[in-house]
Design an enzyme around this catalytic site. Structure first.
Site, mmCIF file in Angstrom:
data_model
loop_
_atom_site.group_PDB
_atom_site.id
_atom_site.type_symbol
_atom_site.label_atom_id
_atom_site.label_comp_id
_atom_site.label_asym_id
_atom_site.label_seq_id
_atom_site.Cartn_x
_atom_site.Cartn_y
_atom_site.Cartn_z
ATOM 1 N N GLU A 148 0.898 -1.154 0.000
ATOM 2 C CA GLU A 148 0.000 0.000 0.000
ATOM 3 C C GLU A 148 0.932 1.198 0.000
ATOM 4 O O GLU A 148 1.549 1.517 1.003
ATOM 5 C CB GLU A 148 -0.889 -0.036 1.253
ATOM 6 N N ARG B 245 0.670 7.752 1.164
ATOM 7 C CA ARG B 245 0.455 9.134 0.790
ATOM 8 C C ARG B 245 1.489 9.697 -0.172
ATOM 9 O O ARG B 245 1.233 10.709 -0.797
ATOM 10 C CB ARG B 245 0.356 9.997 2.034
ATOM 11 N N ARG C 252 -7.209 16.531 9.149
ATOM 12 C CA ARG C 252 -5.842 16.231 9.565
ATOM 13 C C ARG C 252 -5.159 17.354 10.349
ATOM 14 O O ARG C 252 -4.518 17.086 11.360
ATOM 15 C CB ARG C 252 -4.997 15.835 8.353
ATOM 16 N N CYS D 201 -16.554 27.848 13.802
ATOM 17 C CA CYS D 201 -16.421 28.637 15.030
ATOM 18 C C CYS D 201 -16.109 27.795 16.254
ATOM 19 O O CYS D 201 -16.759 27.908 17.284
ATOM 20 C CB CYS D 201 -17.653 29.500 15.284
ATOM 21 N N GLU D 202 -15.122 26.924 16.124
ATOM 22 C CA GLU D 202 -14.579 26.268 17.305
ATOM 23 C C GLU D 202 -13.081 26.164 17.116
ATOM 24 O O GLU D 202 -12.581 26.207 15.993
ATOM 25 C CB GLU D 202 -15.238 24.934 17.589
ATOM 26 N N TYR E 2 -6.654 12.303 1.659
ATOM 27 C CA TYR E 2 -7.315 12.585 2.923
ATOM 28 C C TYR E 2 -8.600 13.391 2.800
ATOM 29 O O TYR E 2 -9.332 13.501 3.763
ATOM 30 C CB TYR E 2 -6.358 13.361 3.833
#
Length: 179
Positions: free
Chosen positions: A31, A34, A70, A103-104, A132
């Protein structure tokens, strides 16, 4: 941290691994990760407004942790660049945080980045989002997921339409006892 690495290419990887495996009678399943798929895509986002506080300037964009978790989840670094720099834009860069609209505190794509002056409507590319983006995206805070587009040579094709509110509630039912 991904900001300082220099990933190998698939061709260089194969050059080094294939001679080791050539005479093996083993079935090898890899595999590649990335270094192939991560750089195959970008997240495109638009500045919806800017906010300046005494300590910091924020670019609030129309994407955030629901599109690319991420950076928030484990402080992954993704290079963020303007798609196009306006002709009248200052040559000097300013330090900004690129944040989402939820807004966090966890809703950010990049902190302390140096970019030319960006205004409402300007477009940014969040690099290295190929492996991703949609795979890790969510409908957090009832946000429909973004469309996916593939570019082949000079043409683009929508390969997954953006979701809408009906997509979010599709499959939900209200039992008769609650009606």
């Amino acid at each position: 941290m991904y900001s300082i690495e220099n990933p190998q290419t698939a061709k260089n990887f194969a050059k080094r691994v294939l001679p080791l495996l050539k005479n093996s009678k083993c079935k090898i399943i890899l595999e590649p990760g990335r270094f192939i798929s991560g750089n195959s895509g970008i997240l495109v986002t638009k500045v919806i407004y800017t906010k300046r506080t005494p300590r910091k300037k924020f670019l609030i964009v129309d994407s955030g942790m629901s599109e690319l978790i991420r950076p928030s989840l484990y402080e992954a670094y993704h290079k963020i660049v303007p798609i196009r720099v306006r002709e009248n834009s200052s040559q000097t860069c300013e330090k900004v945080d690129i944040v989402g609209p939820i807004c966090e505190s966890g809703d950010f794509l990049g902190k302390d980045r140096f970019l030319p002056q960006m205004l409402k409507g300007d477009i940014l590319a969040v690099m290295g989002a190929g492996a991703y983006g949609f795979a890790m995206s969510s409908n957090y805070n009832s946000r429909p997921r973004a469309a996916e587009v593939i570019v082949i040579k000079n043409k683009f094709y929508i390969i997954r339409k953006n979701e809408n509110y009906k997509d979010l509630i599709k499959g939900e039912t209200i039992p008769k006892v609650l009606r």
